[in-house]
Enzyme design. Structure first.
Site, PDB file in Angstrom:
ATOM      1  N   ASP A  93       3.090  32.571  12.244  1.00 41.74           N
ATOM      2  CA  ASP A  93       1.936  34.056  11.938  1.00 41.74           C
ATOM      3  C   ASP A  93       1.202  34.234  11.563  1.00 41.74           C
ATOM      4  O   ASP A  93       0.716  33.189  10.292  1.00 41.74           O
ATOM      5  CB  ASP A  93       3.907  34.265  10.549  1.00 41.74           C
ATOM      6  CG  ASP A  93       2.514  36.211   9.973  1.00 41.74           C
ATOM      7  OD1 ASP A  93       2.208  36.657  11.584  1.00 41.74           O
ATOM      8  OD2 ASP A  93       3.440  36.694   9.414  1.00 41.74           O
ATOM      9  N   SER A  94       0.441  35.188  11.160  1.00 41.16           N
ATOM     10  CA  SER A  94      -1.604  34.752  10.767  1.00 41.16           C
ATOM     11  C   SER A  94      -1.812  34.952   9.255  1.00 41.16           C
ATOM     12  O   SER A  94      -2.784  34.396   9.042  1.00 41.16           O
ATOM     13  CB  SER A  94      -1.880  35.466  11.248  1.00 41.16           C
ATOM     14  OG  SER A  94      -1.472  37.324  11.049  1.00 41.16           O
ATOM     15  N   GLY A  96      -0.754  37.990   8.024  1.00 34.42           N
ATOM     16  CA  GLY A  96      -0.883  39.433   7.891  1.00 34.42           C
ATOM     17  C   GLY A  96       0.086  40.478   6.999  1.00 34.42           C
ATOM     18  O   GLY A  96       0.567  40.957   6.341  1.00 34.42           O
ATOM     19  N   GLN A 189       0.051  48.033  15.526  1.00 30.67           N
ATOM     20  CA  GLN A 189       0.702  47.967  14.647  1.00 30.67           C
ATOM     21  C   GLN A 189      -0.069  49.722  14.412  1.00 30.67           C
ATOM     22  O   GLN A 189       1.013  50.081  15.990  1.00 30.67           O
ATOM     23  CB  GLN A 189      -0.498  48.299  13.438  1.00 30.67           C
ATOM     24  CG  GLN A 189      -0.775  46.688  12.600  1.00 30.67           C
ATOM     25  CD  GLN A 189       0.734  46.134  12.610  1.00 30.67           C
ATOM     26  OE1 GLN A 189       1.530  47.053  11.620  1.00 30.67           O
ATOM     27  NE2 GLN A 189       1.317  44.862  12.318  1.00 30.67           N
ATOM     28  N   ASP A 266      12.178  37.228  15.556  1.00 25.81           N
ATOM     29  CA  ASP A 266      11.732  36.290  13.873  1.00 25.81           C
ATOM     30  C   ASP A 266      12.605  37.207  12.833  1.00 25.81           C
ATOM     31  O   ASP A 266      12.434  38.216  13.128  1.00 25.81           O
ATOM     32  CB  ASP A 266      10.732  35.791  13.772  1.00 25.81           C
ATOM     33  CG  ASP A 266       9.542  36.418  12.638  1.00 25.81           C
ATOM     34  OD1 ASP A 266       9.388  37.117  13.369  1.00 25.81           O
ATOM     35  OD2 ASP A 266       9.674  36.108  11.541  1.00 25.81           O
ATOM     36  N   CYS A 304      34.274  31.194  16.192  1.00 25.49           N
ATOM     37  CA  CYS A 304      32.612  30.981  15.877  1.00 25.49           C
ATOM     38  C   CYS A 304      33.352  29.327  16.250  1.00 25.49           C
ATOM     39  O   CYS A 304      33.753  28.913  16.292  1.00 25.49           O
ATOM     40  CB  CYS A 304      32.128  31.620  14.736  1.00 25.49           C
ATOM     41  SG  CYS A 304      30.815  30.220  14.833  1.00 25.49           S
ATOM     42  N   CYS A 306      30.786  27.445  15.833  1.00 25.94           N
ATOM     43  CA  CYS A 306      29.380  26.775  14.978  1.00 25.94           C
ATOM     44  C   CYS A 306      30.417  25.458  13.651  1.00 25.94           C
ATOM     45  O   CYS A 306      31.061  25.492  14.035  1.00 25.94           O
ATOM     46  CB  CYS A 306      29.070  27.354  14.058  1.00 25.94           C
ATOM     47  SG  CYS A 306      29.822  27.591  12.407  1.00 25.94           S
ATOM     48  N   CYS A 309      31.582  26.645  11.248  1.00 28.37           N
ATOM     49  CA  CYS A 309      33.801  27.608  11.527  1.00 28.37           C
ATOM     50  C   CYS A 309      34.957  26.509  12.278  1.00 28.37           C
ATOM     51  O   CYS A 309      35.916  26.539  11.691  1.00 28.37           O
ATOM     52  CB  CYS A 309      33.442  28.538  12.314  1.00 28.37           C
ATOM     53  SG  CYS A 309      31.990  29.651  11.134  1.00 28.37           S
ATOM     54  N   HIS A 335      25.698  28.385   9.736  1.00 22.85           N
ATOM     55  CA  HIS A 335      26.073  29.530  10.873  1.00 22.85           C
ATOM     56  C   HIS A 335      25.083  30.793  11.023  1.00 22.85           C
ATOM     57  O   HIS A 335      25.244  31.309  12.337  1.00 22.85           O
ATOM     58  CB  HIS A 335      27.741  29.972   9.776  1.00 22.85           C
ATOM     59  CG  HIS A 335      28.686  31.272  10.453  1.00 22.85           C
ATOM     60  ND1 HIS A 335      28.625  31.314  11.122  1.00 22.85           N
ATOM     61  CD2 HIS A 335      28.144  32.426  10.131  1.00 22.85           C
ATOM     62  CE1 HIS A 335      29.382  32.579  11.848  1.00 22.85           C
ATOM     63  NE2 HIS A 335      29.172  33.108  10.695  1.00 22.85           N
TER      64      HIS A 335
END
Length: 373
Positions: A93-94, A96, A189, A266, A304, A306, A309, A335
RNA sequence: GGAGAGGUACCCAAGUUGGCCAAAGGGGGCAGACUGUAAAUCUGUUGUCUCAGACUUCACUGGUUCGAAUCCAGUCCUCUCCA
């Protein structure tokens, strides 16, 4: 081309897309959730664990790495991938977002933004050109144009000026770019004004960036308003380029974003709430830190797959969180990231199989409201 | 046996020129928030009740006073030093 996008399939009923983002560090099937590793690490996770979870691309941050350890040091290390031992995709990310989040510590001008470091108060000037220099030193696969993530609520006139400046900054970023192996995404924007969203998109699209982000959303506005802004923006974006909705990461927002044609997301939420004792499930949040789970010997989420879990109980994880043990934060983080990464993979499969509308209906009924499980 | 210090809410700990004290501040407990990370952070709450208001609390008992966590007497207990 550094980074290209292949549209694999589009859901005929909705705008949902399945695709592949090709990067110098591997292909990224989309839609995708990108874990956030602001300071060149996804907090508490090792690169090996991120791979195990299925992450194909992660985020890092220009502003933070510029301050510490300094982009020149990262360059000397051989770039961000080498520095942090991550050989898959990286997006930076810049800064911003820091224009937004460090609101009290910065001053915006046409030339750029003056920040007072949140570490020592020292003054730093970030311009589009400087941000490009930093991002080229860091060497991520996808880099972001410098923008202003405007606050909500904000006056129409303010947003109008801000979006126009963001466009000018995007052009300056483009001009300053020297490396050819990094894809520079522009950021749409326009605040919560549909016509200004369209104005921003119509300014940026002709500039033909390799990808477009939708920024300035999920800053405190009601969900419906965010969806409305997406609907005003996404249809104007080119179909053959990836679309990235910045800062969004609850399961219902992801689902709604995909439905409206978003490919990339993200969010710090899964990793942050994990460290604050909350986990994400298919049915809502579970605050495992709370009393009712003290003697609950079930996994965080039934069914789950993972690591957390498969091996640990709510009671144990609650104990670790309550005692401030690092392992607890690791287990909840693992998780939460697993859930989102796999949720996106499931969504992608459904788009390819033509069953996305069914999946959408199923989850729409389950999500969108917080519920303790 | 002698000298001294002290016993405050779940814990630690302020408060002892008497009223502004249901009692600071930490911790712990219980909740809430978190969305391109100034975040393993922040916020609220934490004597009882029929919670506006009322009631019972500052080792225990008794006393002084219009009024006591604060003053007095005695009792019990803890710690330090000297024998």
């Amino acid at each position: 081309m550094a980074v290209t996008y292949t549209l694999v399939k589009e859901c005929p009923e909705t705008g949902a897309r399945a695709g592949v983002l090709h990067t110098p560090h591997g292909d990224v099937p989309t839609p995708v959730f990108m874990p956030v590793g602001t300071q060149a690490t996804v907090k508490t996770m090792s690169p090996e664990e991120l791979k195990e979870i299925g992450a194909k691309i992660i985020l890092s941050n220009t502003y933070h790495l510029y301050l510490r350890p300094g982009h020149e040091l990262v360059r000397a290390a051989g770039g961000l991938h080498t520095f942090m031992n991550w050989d898959r995709g990286i997006l930076t990310d810049s800064g911003g977002f820091q224009v937004f989040s460090l609101g009290a510590l910065r001053k915006i001008k046409e030339e750029g933004v003056t920040f007072r470091s949140h570490h020592d108060g020292s003054e730093h000037f970030l311009s589009p050109e400087k941000v490009m220099e930093i991002q080229e030193a860091l060497g991520a696969d996808v880099i972001m144009a410098f923008d202003e993530c405007a606050p909500y609520p904000a006056e129409r006139e303010y947003i109008k000026d801000s979006l126009a400046r963001t466009t000018r900054w995007a052009e300056r970023c483009r001009k300053a770019q020297q490396r050819t192996d990094q894809a520079l995404f522009a950021i749409v924007q326009g605040g919560m004004y549909p016509d200004l969203r369209r104005e921003s998109a119509s300014q940026l699209v002709p500039l033909d960036f390799p990808g477009y982000a939708v920024g300035g959303l999920s800053v405190g506005e009601p969900a419906e308003l965010m969806y409305e802004m997406l609907e005003a923006t996404v249809p104007l974006l080119p179909k053959n380029k990836p679309r990235y909705l910045m800062g969004v990461g609850t399961t219902d927002y992801l689902l709604e974003g995909v439905k409206r044609g978003i490919d990339m997301f993200d969010c710090v939420l899964p990793t942050r709430i994990a460290r604050n004792g909350t986990v994400i499930t298919r049915d809502g949040y579970l605050t495992v830190r709370n009393r009712p789970y003290a003697d609950d010997f079930r996994p965080l989420e039934e069914h789950c797959g993972c690591y957390t879990c498969r091996n640990y109980t709510r009671a144990y994880i609650r104990h670790l969180i309550k005692t401030n043990e690092i392992f607890g934060f690791r287990l909840t983080t693992y998780h939460n990231l697993y859930v989102l990464v796999h949720f996106m993979a499931e969504i992608r499969d459904s788009i390819i199989n033509g069953t996305f509308p069914d999946l959408y209906k199923e989850f729409h009924a389950r999500l969108g409201h917080k519920k303790e499980v």
